[in-house]
Motif scaffolding. Structure first.
Motif, PDB file in Angstrom:
ATOM      1  N   SER A  52      40.460  32.636  52.561  1.00 39.64           N
ATOM      2  CA  SER A  52      39.230  33.210  52.035  1.00 39.64           C
ATOM      3  C   SER A  52      39.476  34.612  51.484  1.00 39.64           C
ATOM      4  N   HIS A  53      40.259  35.420  52.214  1.00 38.74           N
ATOM      5  CA  HIS A  53      40.614  36.763  51.726  1.00 38.74           C
ATOM      6  C   HIS A  53      41.366  36.669  50.407  1.00 38.74           C
ATOM      7  N   LEU A  54      42.286  35.726  50.310  1.00 42.49           N
ATOM      8  CA  LEU A  54      43.062  35.576  49.072  1.00 42.49           C
ATOM      9  C   LEU A  54      42.185  35.118  47.914  1.00 42.49           C
ATOM     10  N   ARG A  55      41.288  34.168  48.181  1.00 44.38           N
ATOM     11  CA  ARG A  55      40.379  33.699  47.116  1.00 44.38           C
ATOM     12  C   ARG A  55      39.533  34.856  46.598  1.00 44.38           C
ATOM     13  N   SER A  56      39.024  35.665  47.504  1.00 51.34           N
ATOM     14  CA  SER A  56      38.206  36.809  47.117  1.00 51.34           C
ATOM     15  C   SER A  56      39.035  37.808  46.315  1.00 51.34           C
ATOM     16  N   THR A  57      40.260  38.038  46.752  1.00 49.13           N
ATOM     17  CA  THR A  57      41.166  38.953  46.043  1.00 49.13           C
ATOM     18  C   THR A  57      41.452  38.435  44.636  1.00 49.13           C
ATOM     19  N   TYR A  58      41.772  37.162  44.530  1.00 53.81           N
ATOM     20  CA  TYR A  58      42.055  36.554  43.223  1.00 53.81           C
ATOM     21  C   TYR A  58      40.850  36.711  42.294  1.00 53.81           C
ATOM     22  N   ARG A  59      39.662  36.455  42.844  1.00 57.48           N
ATOM     23  CA  ARG A  59      38.446  36.556  42.028  1.00 57.48           C
ATOM     24  C   ARG A  59      38.266  37.985  41.520  1.00 57.48           C
ATOM     25  N   LYS A  60      38.398  38.949  42.410  1.00 57.00           N
ATOM     26  CA  LYS A  60      38.210  40.350  42.032  1.00 57.00           C
ATOM     27  C   LYS A  60      39.254  40.810  41.008  1.00 57.00           C
ATOM     28  N   MET A  61      40.474  40.290  41.142  1.00 55.45           N
ATOM     29  CA  MET A  61      41.559  40.723  40.271  1.00 55.45           C
ATOM     30  C   MET A  61      41.661  39.876  38.996  1.00 55.45           C
ATOM     31  N   GLY A  62      40.930  38.770  38.955  1.00 53.85           N
ATOM     32  CA  GLY A  62      40.969  37.903  37.784  1.00 53.85           C
ATOM     33  C   GLY A  62      42.293  37.164  37.646  1.00 53.85           C
ATOM     34  N   ILE A  63      42.888  36.787  38.783  1.00 53.96           N
ATOM     35  CA  ILE A  63      44.151  36.059  38.763  1.00 53.96           C
ATOM     36  C   ILE A  63      43.990  34.703  39.438  1.00 53.96           C
ATOM     37  N   HIS A  64      45.036  33.860  39.307  1.00 55.02           N
ATOM     38  CA  HIS A  64      44.912  32.492  39.810  1.00 55.02           C
ATOM     39  C   HIS A  64      46.109  32.004  40.619  1.00 55.02           C
ATOM     40  N   SER A  65      47.139  32.847  40.778  1.00 56.98           N
ATOM     41  CA  SER A  65      48.329  32.406  41.505  1.00 56.98           C
ATOM     42  C   SER A  65      49.119  33.603  42.018  1.00 56.98           C
ATOM     43  N   ARG A  66      50.083  33.307  42.885  1.00 58.17           N
ATOM     44  CA  ARG A  66      50.976  34.354  43.385  1.00 58.17           C
ATOM     45  C   ARG A  66      51.736  34.975  42.213  1.00 58.17           C
ATOM     46  N   GLN A  67      52.163  34.135  41.252  1.00 61.74           N
ATOM     47  CA  GLN A  67      52.893  34.664  40.104  1.00 61.74           C
ATOM     48  C   GLN A  67      52.022  35.620  39.296  1.00 61.74           C
ATOM     49  N   ASP A  68      50.733  35.296  39.142  1.00 65.39           N
ATOM     50  CA  ASP A  68      49.819  36.223  38.453  1.00 65.39           C
ATOM     51  C   ASP A  68      49.766  37.564  39.187  1.00 65.39           C
ATOM     52  N   LEU A  69      49.758  37.512  40.519  1.00 72.25           N
ATOM     53  CA  LEU A  69      49.733  38.735  41.327  1.00 72.25           C
ATOM     54  C   LEU A  69      51.009  39.545  41.094  1.00 72.25           C
ATOM     55  N   ILE A  70      52.143  38.872  41.121  1.00 74.34           N
ATOM     56  CA  ILE A  70      53.431  39.531  40.895  1.00 74.34           C
ATOM     57  C   ILE A  70      53.453  40.173  39.507  1.00 74.34           C
ATOM     58  N   ASP A  71      52.986  39.430  38.509  1.00 71.08           N
ATOM     59  CA  ASP A  71      52.957  39.938  37.132  1.00 71.08           C
ATOM     60  C   ASP A  71      52.042  41.152  37.017  1.00 71.08           C
ATOM     61  N   LEU A  72      50.874  41.105  37.670  1.00 64.98           N
ATOM     62  CA  LEU A  72      49.936  42.220  37.623  1.00 64.98           C
ATOM     63  C   LEU A  72      50.553  43.472  38.251  1.00 64.98           C
ATOM     64  N   VAL A  73      51.236  43.292  39.383  1.00 59.27           N
ATOM     65  CA  VAL A  73      51.882  44.431  40.037  1.00 59.27           C
ATOM     66  C   VAL A  73      52.993  44.981  39.139  1.00 59.27           C
ATOM     67  N   ALA A  74      53.753  44.105  38.518  1.00 51.46           N
ATOM     68  CA  ALA A  74      54.834  44.541  37.629  1.00 51.46           C
ATOM     69  C   ALA A  74      54.278  45.337  36.451  1.00 51.46           C
ATOM     70  N   ARG A  75      53.170  44.858  35.884  1.00 51.77           N
ATOM     71  CA  ARG A  75      52.533  45.576  34.754  1.00 51.77           C
ATOM     72  C   ARG A  75      52.032  46.939  35.210  1.00 51.77           C
ATOM     73  N   THR A  76      51.432  46.972  36.399  1.00 51.11           N
ATOM     74  CA  THR A  76      50.884  48.229  36.925  1.00 51.11           C
ATOM     75  C   THR A  76      51.998  49.232  37.203  1.00 51.11           C
ATOM     76  N   SER A  77      53.113  48.766  37.736  1.00 51.05           N
ATOM     77  CA  SER A  77      54.216  49.677  38.076  1.00 51.05           C
ATOM     78  C   SER A  77      54.901  50.177  36.809  1.00 51.05           C
ATOM     79  N   GLY A  78      54.733  49.456  35.710  1.00 56.87           N
ATOM     80  CA  GLY A  78      55.343  49.864  34.457  1.00 56.87           C
ATOM     81  C   GLY A  78      54.529  50.870  33.692  1.00 56.87           C
ATOM     82  N   ASP A  79      53.287  51.107  34.115  1.00 61.56           N
ATOM     83  CA  ASP A  79      52.408  52.049  33.403  1.00 61.56           C
ATOM     84  C   ASP A  79      52.877  53.485  33.566  1.00 61.56           C
TER      85      ASP A  79
END
Length: 79
Positions: A52-79
């Motif tokens: 449930s925590h993960l579903r809520s996190t995914y919804r808030k972040m607009g992502i759908h998978s662990r890979q999306d999360l990894i990609d989002l973190v990678a993009r953020t760290s590259g800023d």
């Protein structure tokens, strides 16, 4: 040092997306490769609660998978 950097990065991401403390903790462990079952064990909650925590996190972040999360973190760290 990488873990400390990841933690700091995740704090910023959690703030940006309005994650609760538990959502942030769950997303961070999931990002680090922990299974939902292991996260539930570490947090002393049910598997359903962790999912449930993960579903809520995914919804808030607009992502759908662990890979999306990894990609989002990678993009953020590259800023």
């Amino acid at each position: 040092a990488a873990d400390a950097n990841d933690e700091a990065l995740f704090d910023g991401i959690a703030e940006e997306f309005g994650l609760t403390k538990r959502e942030r903790e769950t997303a961070y462990l999931f990002f680090k490769g922990y299974s939902t079952k292991r996260i539930a064990e570490l947090h002393f909650v049910s598997l359903n609660t962790t999912q449930s925590h993960l579903r809520s996190t995914y919804r808030k972040m607009g992502i759908h998978s662990r890979q999306d999360l990894i990609d989002l973190v990678a993009r953020t760290s590259g800023d």
